[in-house]
Design a protein around this motif. Structure first.
Motif, PDB file in Angstrom:
ATOM      1  N   SER A   1      -7.826   1.811   3.279  1.00  0.00           N
ATOM      2  CA  SER A   1      -6.971   2.959   2.951  1.00  0.00           C
ATOM      3  C   SER A   1      -5.741   2.460   2.228  1.00  0.00           C
ATOM      4  N   LEU A   2      -5.047   3.385   1.560  1.00  0.00           N
ATOM      5  CA  LEU A   2      -3.799   3.006   0.893  1.00  0.00           C
ATOM      6  C   LEU A   2      -2.781   2.494   1.906  1.00  0.00           C
ATOM      7  N   LEU A   3      -2.649   3.150   3.032  1.00  0.00           N
ATOM      8  CA  LEU A   3      -1.655   2.731   4.016  1.00  0.00           C
ATOM      9  C   LEU A   3      -1.964   1.334   4.547  1.00  0.00           C
ATOM     10  N   ALA A   4      -3.248   1.038   4.785  1.00  0.00           N
ATOM     11  CA  ALA A   4      -3.614  -0.289   5.268  1.00  0.00           C
ATOM     12  C   ALA A   4      -3.380  -1.345   4.187  1.00  0.00           C
ATOM     13  N   ASP A   5      -3.699  -1.014   2.930  1.00  0.00           N
ATOM     14  CA  ASP A   5      -3.442  -1.950   1.830  1.00  0.00           C
ATOM     15  C   ASP A   5      -1.943  -2.221   1.695  1.00  0.00           C
ATOM     16  N   THR A   6      -1.144  -1.163   1.796  1.00  0.00           N
ATOM     17  CA  THR A   6       0.310  -1.319   1.697  1.00  0.00           C
ATOM     18  C   THR A   6       0.839  -2.188   2.826  1.00  0.00           C
ATOM     19  N   ALA A   7       0.328  -1.996   4.026  1.00  0.00           N
ATOM     20  CA  ALA A   7       0.768  -2.795   5.174  1.00  0.00           C
ATOM     21  C   ALA A   7       0.454  -4.275   4.970  1.00  0.00           C
ATOM     22  N   ALA A   8      -0.683  -4.578   4.347  1.00  0.00           N
ATOM     23  CA  ALA A   8      -1.045  -5.970   4.097  1.00  0.00           C
ATOM     24  C   ALA A   8      -0.061  -6.644   3.150  1.00  0.00           C
ATOM     25  N   VAL A   9       0.361  -5.922   2.125  1.00  0.00           N
ATOM     26  CA  VAL A   9       1.336  -6.492   1.180  1.00  0.00           C
ATOM     27  C   VAL A   9       2.723  -6.529   1.815  1.00  0.00           C
ATOM     28  N   GLN A  10       3.057  -5.515   2.594  1.00  0.00           N
ATOM     29  CA  GLN A  10       4.353  -5.491   3.275  1.00  0.00           C
ATOM     30  C   GLN A  10       4.512  -6.700   4.189  1.00  0.00           C
ATOM     31  N   ALA A  11       3.441  -7.119   4.843  1.00  0.00           N
ATOM     32  CA  ALA A  11       3.505  -8.287   5.724  1.00  0.00           C
ATOM     33  C   ALA A  11       3.870  -9.540   4.943  1.00  0.00           C
ATOM     34  N   VAL A  12       3.388  -9.662   3.707  1.00  0.00           N
ATOM     35  CA  VAL A  12       3.748 -10.802   2.867  1.00  0.00           C
ATOM     36  C   VAL A  12       5.237 -10.776   2.546  1.00  0.00           C
ATOM     37  N   ILE A  13       5.748  -9.613   2.156  1.00  0.00           N
ATOM     38  CA  ILE A  13       7.163  -9.491   1.804  1.00  0.00           C
ATOM     39  C   ILE A  13       8.050  -9.777   3.012  1.00  0.00           C
TER      40      ILE A  13
ATOM     41  N   ILE B   1       2.360  -0.769  -4.277  1.00  0.00           N
ATOM     42  CA  ILE B   1       3.717  -1.309  -4.333  1.00  0.00           C
ATOM     43  C   ILE B   1       4.766  -0.214  -4.237  1.00  0.00           C
ATOM     44  N   THR B   2       4.389   1.021  -4.580  1.00  0.00           N
ATOM     45  CA  THR B   2       5.329   2.138  -4.433  1.00  0.00           C
ATOM     46  C   THR B   2       5.752   2.307  -2.985  1.00  0.00           C
ATOM     47  N   GLY B   3       4.853   2.055  -2.053  1.00  0.00           N
ATOM     48  CA  GLY B   3       5.139   2.254  -0.643  1.00  0.00           C
ATOM     49  C   GLY B   3       5.846   1.103   0.048  1.00  0.00           C
ATOM     50  N   LEU B   4       6.200   0.047  -0.698  1.00  0.00           N
ATOM     51  CA  LEU B   4       6.808  -1.136  -0.094  1.00  0.00           C
ATOM     52  C   LEU B   4       8.309  -0.986   0.115  1.00  0.00           C
ATOM     53  N   ARG B   5       8.808  -1.742   1.074  1.00  0.00           N
ATOM     54  CA  ARG B   5      10.248  -1.885   1.301  1.00  0.00           C
ATOM     55  C   ARG B   5      10.598  -3.358   1.186  1.00  0.00           C
ATOM     56  N   GLY B   6      11.774  -3.638   0.629  1.00  0.00           N
ATOM     57  CA  GLY B   6      12.256  -5.019   0.583  1.00  0.00           C
ATOM     58  C   GLY B   6      11.896  -5.787  -0.664  1.00  0.00           C
TER      59      GLY B   6
ATOM     60  N   VAL C   1       2.402   5.434 -10.523  1.00  0.00           N
ATOM     61  CA  VAL C   1       3.754   5.514  -9.956  1.00  0.00           C
ATOM     62  C   VAL C   1       3.870   6.866  -9.254  1.00  0.00           C
ATOM     63  N   PRO C   2       3.340   6.998  -8.048  1.00  0.00           N
ATOM     64  CA  PRO C   2       3.345   8.305  -7.388  1.00  0.00           C
ATOM     65  C   PRO C   2       4.728   8.716  -6.902  1.00  0.00           C
ATOM     66  N   ASP C   3       4.995  10.005  -6.965  1.00  0.00           N
ATOM     67  CA  ASP C   3       6.180  10.595  -6.351  1.00  0.00           C
ATOM     68  C   ASP C   3       5.733  11.233  -5.040  1.00  0.00           C
ATOM     69  N   ALA C   4       6.644  11.900  -4.360  1.00  0.00           N
ATOM     70  CA  ALA C   4       6.346  12.495  -3.058  1.00  0.00           C
ATOM     71  C   ALA C   4       5.145  13.434  -3.139  1.00  0.00           C
ATOM     72  N   GLY C   5       4.194  13.244  -2.248  1.00  0.00           N
ATOM     73  CA  GLY C   5       3.018  14.089  -2.185  1.00  0.00           C
ATOM     74  C   GLY C   5       1.951  13.790  -3.209  1.00  0.00           C
ATOM     75  N   GLU C   6       2.157  12.797  -4.076  1.00  0.00           N
ATOM     76  CA  GLU C   6       1.210  12.483  -5.142  1.00  0.00           C
ATOM     77  C   GLU C   6       0.330  11.293  -4.772  1.00  0.00           C
TER      78      GLU C   6
ATOM     79  N   PRO D   1       1.506   7.563  -0.810  1.00  0.00           N
ATOM     80  CA  PRO D   1       2.481   6.644  -0.211  1.00  0.00           C
ATOM     81  C   PRO D   1       3.459   7.373   0.710  1.00  0.00           C
ATOM     82  N   GLU D   2       3.871   6.691   1.761  1.00  0.00           N
ATOM     83  CA  GLU D   2       4.851   7.260   2.690  1.00  0.00           C
ATOM     84  C   GLU D   2       6.284   6.962   2.263  1.00  0.00           C
ATOM     85  N   HIS D   3       6.464   6.052   1.316  1.00  0.00           N
ATOM     86  CA  HIS D   3       7.779   5.633   0.828  1.00  0.00           C
ATOM     87  C   HIS D   3       7.670   5.494  -0.679  1.00  0.00           C
ATOM     88  N   HIS D   4       8.787   5.636  -1.377  1.00  0.00           N
ATOM     89  CA  HIS D   4       8.770   5.595  -2.848  1.00  0.00           C
ATOM     90  C   HIS D   4       9.842   4.623  -3.328  1.00  0.00           C
TER      91      HIS D   4
END
Length: 236
Positions: free
Chosen positions: A40-52, A71-76, A87-92, A155-158
């Motif tokens: 899923s997108l959320l699981a993929d994002t979490a995998a990259v977030q762990a690297v960051i 990468i849109t959903g990443l923090r840091g 490049v998704p915006d909210a709800g996209e 994405p849950e974050h932008h």
């Protein structure tokens, strides 16, 4: 240069970035290429977030194609680079923004359990049409089957709303319409347009290496760097 994280797209593997990653490492850059395909997108994002989260300073993060949604959903991150990416915006979602081109959709073939793969002969022309034939064949051989639903993830974050970002439009892209890319590029801080196909990290990795060097050291930008046009709505 600060650390670089390279995020691949659907059907791709980290190995598709091998030449680019090796050239960056040879120049002394720490490079990470996480494996997606987590379901899923959320699981993929979490995998990259762990690297960051494991790094000591914010890295440059490059996302290719579907990797833009990741990468849109990443923090840091210190800087986001969208390479022919969503490049998704909210709800996209990537699919909601326009998704794959008609050519790419025609190349998709069903696999068991709802998975899909790409027809090799068609994939070569669509994804790597501007690459020499041996390179295109190498890249096609690396493609893998894709689980369903990732392109519809939201994405849950932008991060691009707060983090400096660069968009690269690939003007000869047959997988994601360049017009759509230009519209998404208007959301980013900076944009460039290259006369390449969908996957310049395969055929022209030097272009990306130079772009990442300029992102890392803005004062070192050289005269041959070509910015994209000033599309309406470009974030500055």
């Amino acid at each position: 240069m600060v650390a670089v994280v390279l995020v691949h797209g659907l059907y791709h593997r980290p190995e598709h970035f091998a030449v680019l990653a090796e050239s960056l490492r040879t120049a002394g850059t720490e490079v990470f290429v996480p494996e997606l395909h987590r379901g899923s997108l959320l699981a993929d994002t979490a995998a990259v977030q762990a690297v960051i989260d494991a790094l000591h300073e914010p890295p440059i993060v490059l996302g290719h194609s579907y990797g833009g949604s990741v990468i849109t959903g990443l923090r840091g991150a210190g800087h986001l680079v969208y390479l022919a990416a969503f490049v998704p915006d909210a709800g996209e979602s990537a699919a909601g923004l326009g998704g794959a081109s008609a050519q790419l959709r025609d190349a998709i073939r069903p696999e068991p359990d709802g998975w899909t793969s790409l027809h090799p002969d068609r994939a070569a022309a669509i994804l790597y049409g501007d690459c020499p034939e041996p390179l295109a064949a190498w890249a096609v051989d690396l493609l893998r089957a894709q689980a369903p639903g990732c392109g519809r993830g939201v994405p849950e974050h932008h991060g691009w709303k707060r983090t400096p970002s660069t968009y690269v439009v690939c003007a000869r892209d047959r997988a994601i319409d360049p017009g759509l890319q230009r519209r998404m590029a208007s959301r980013c801080t900076d944009a460039h347009e290259w006369r390449t196909g969908h996957s310049p990290f395969v055929g022209q990795p030097g272009l990306i290496r130079e772009l990442l060097r300029n992102v890392s050291h803005p004062s070192s930008r050289t005269g041959h760097r070509v910015p994209g046009p000033a599309w309406p709505g470009r974030r500055r």
